[in-house]
Write a protein that holds these residues in place. Structure first.
Motif, PDB file in Angstrom:
ATOM      1  N   GLN A 114       0.836  -1.198   0.000  1.00 45.28           N
ATOM      2  CA  GLN A 114       0.000   0.000   0.000  1.00 45.28           C
ATOM      3  C   GLN A 114       0.876   1.256   0.000  1.00 45.28           C
ATOM      4  O   GLN A 114       0.616   2.206  -0.751  1.00 45.28           O
TER       5      GLN A 114
ATOM      6  N   HIS B 153       2.705   1.097  -3.794  1.00 44.65           N
ATOM      7  CA  HIS B 153       1.892   1.175  -5.006  1.00 44.65           C
ATOM      8  C   HIS B 153       0.760   2.192  -4.928  1.00 44.65           C
ATOM      9  O   HIS B 153       0.294   2.667  -5.968  1.00 44.65           O
ATOM     10  N   PHE B 154       0.274   2.488  -3.730  1.00 46.05           N
ATOM     11  CA  PHE B 154      -0.869   3.390  -3.575  1.00 46.05           C
ATOM     12  C   PHE B 154      -0.496   4.639  -2.786  1.00 46.05           C
ATOM     13  O   PHE B 154      -1.350   5.300  -2.206  1.00 46.05           O
TER      14      PHE B 154
ATOM     15  N   THR C  98      -2.468   7.970  -2.843  1.00 46.98           N
ATOM     16  CA  THR C  98      -3.812   8.049  -2.246  1.00 46.98           C
ATOM     17  C   THR C  98      -3.809   7.527  -0.811  1.00 46.98           C
ATOM     18  O   THR C  98      -4.859   7.166  -0.274  1.00 46.98           O
ATOM     19  N   CYS C  99      -2.634   7.501  -0.208  1.00 46.10           N
ATOM     20  CA  CYS C  99      -2.485   7.142   1.206  1.00 46.10           C
ATOM     21  C   CYS C  99      -1.755   8.285   1.900  1.00 46.10           C
ATOM     22  O   CYS C  99      -1.097   9.094   1.253  1.00 46.10           O
TER      23      CYS C  99
ATOM     24  N   SER D 294      -5.111   4.400   4.440  1.00 39.93           N
ATOM     25  CA  SER D 294      -4.899   3.736   3.158  1.00 39.93           C
ATOM     26  C   SER D 294      -6.147   3.957   2.314  1.00 39.93           C
ATOM     27  O   SER D 294      -7.271   3.891   2.816  1.00 39.93           O
TER      28      SER D 294
ATOM     29  N   HIS E  87      -7.568   4.338  -2.165  1.00 38.21           N
ATOM     30  CA  HIS E  87      -7.285   4.272  -3.602  1.00 38.21           C
ATOM     31  C   HIS E  87      -8.488   4.828  -4.362  1.00 38.21           C
ATOM     32  O   HIS E  87      -9.604   4.847  -3.845  1.00 38.21           O
TER      33      HIS E  87
ATOM     34  N   CYS F  66      -6.383  12.942  -6.037  1.00 37.33           N
ATOM     35  CA  CYS F  66      -7.760  12.692  -5.607  1.00 37.33           C
ATOM     36  C   CYS F  66      -8.717  13.760  -6.130  1.00 37.33           C
ATOM     37  O   CYS F  66      -9.895  13.774  -5.757  1.00 37.33           O
TER      38      CYS F  66
END
Length: 178
Positions: free
Chosen positions: A48, A51-52, A55-56, A70, A72, A110
């Motif tokens: 997380q 790769h994310f 958005t974390c 966390s 996405h 976002c």
């Protein structure tokens, strides 16, 4: 507000940043302190954070991670999905959860979100309070429906998760996009 929380708020500034893969172990430790959050594997939190990361968010105080979200963007939808919100017991009472969510919604990654989604079990009063507070703060509309149900999805081993949706007001969306 208790004196120890006031002292934290006054003397120890919080910083918000994108996570880094090296944060995986600290994030995992934080989640384990935040019952009733589901404990995923340390590897899951590492992925997380890698790769994310856009958005974390992690919140740090004095170099220590005291908050984690966390999330996405849901593929083919204009929705930010929030998986977990974790706030260290030492940082509770500062409005940190809502501050991290607001920070995330302000990120360019976002900006296309027209709504925010999360799932919450009926008995998780802290999460319901957080997301109701966020909806009021943003002027958004909150709704919920059973989504992942105890018997159809969890083989009777987990409470039904309600999909909570906060529809973001148009003026807030335009302000973020500007």
């Amino acid at each position: 507000m208790p004196k120890d929380v006031q002292d934290i708020a006054r003397h120890d500034p919080l910083t918000f940043r994108k996570p880094d893969p090296t944060d995986g172990a600290a994030i995992w430790d934080l989640v384990r302190q935040c019952k009733p959050l589901d404990e995923n594997s340390m590897y899951c939190n590492l992925v997380q954070a890698d790769h994310f990361r856009d958005t974390c968010v992690v919140a740090e105080r004095n170099g220590q991670i005291v908050g984690w979200i966390s999330g996405h963007m849901i593929p083919n939808e204009d929705a930010l999905f929030i998986w977990q919100v974790a706030v260290s017991p030492a940082a509770r009472g500062l409005g940190l959860g809502r501050r991290m969510l607001t920070h995330l919604l302000g990120r360019p990654d976002c900006a296309t979100a027209r709504c925010l989604n999360t799932t919450i079990t009926r008995d998780n009063d802290a999460s319901w309070g957080l997301f109701r507070s966020l909806a009021r703060h943003l002027g958004g509309q909150l709704s919920d429906d059973p989504h992942y149900t105890r018997h159809a999805h969890f083989d009777g081993r987990h409470a039904t998760e309600h999909m909570v949706t906060i529809t973001l007001p148009a003026d807030a969306i335009h302000a973020r996009a500007a």
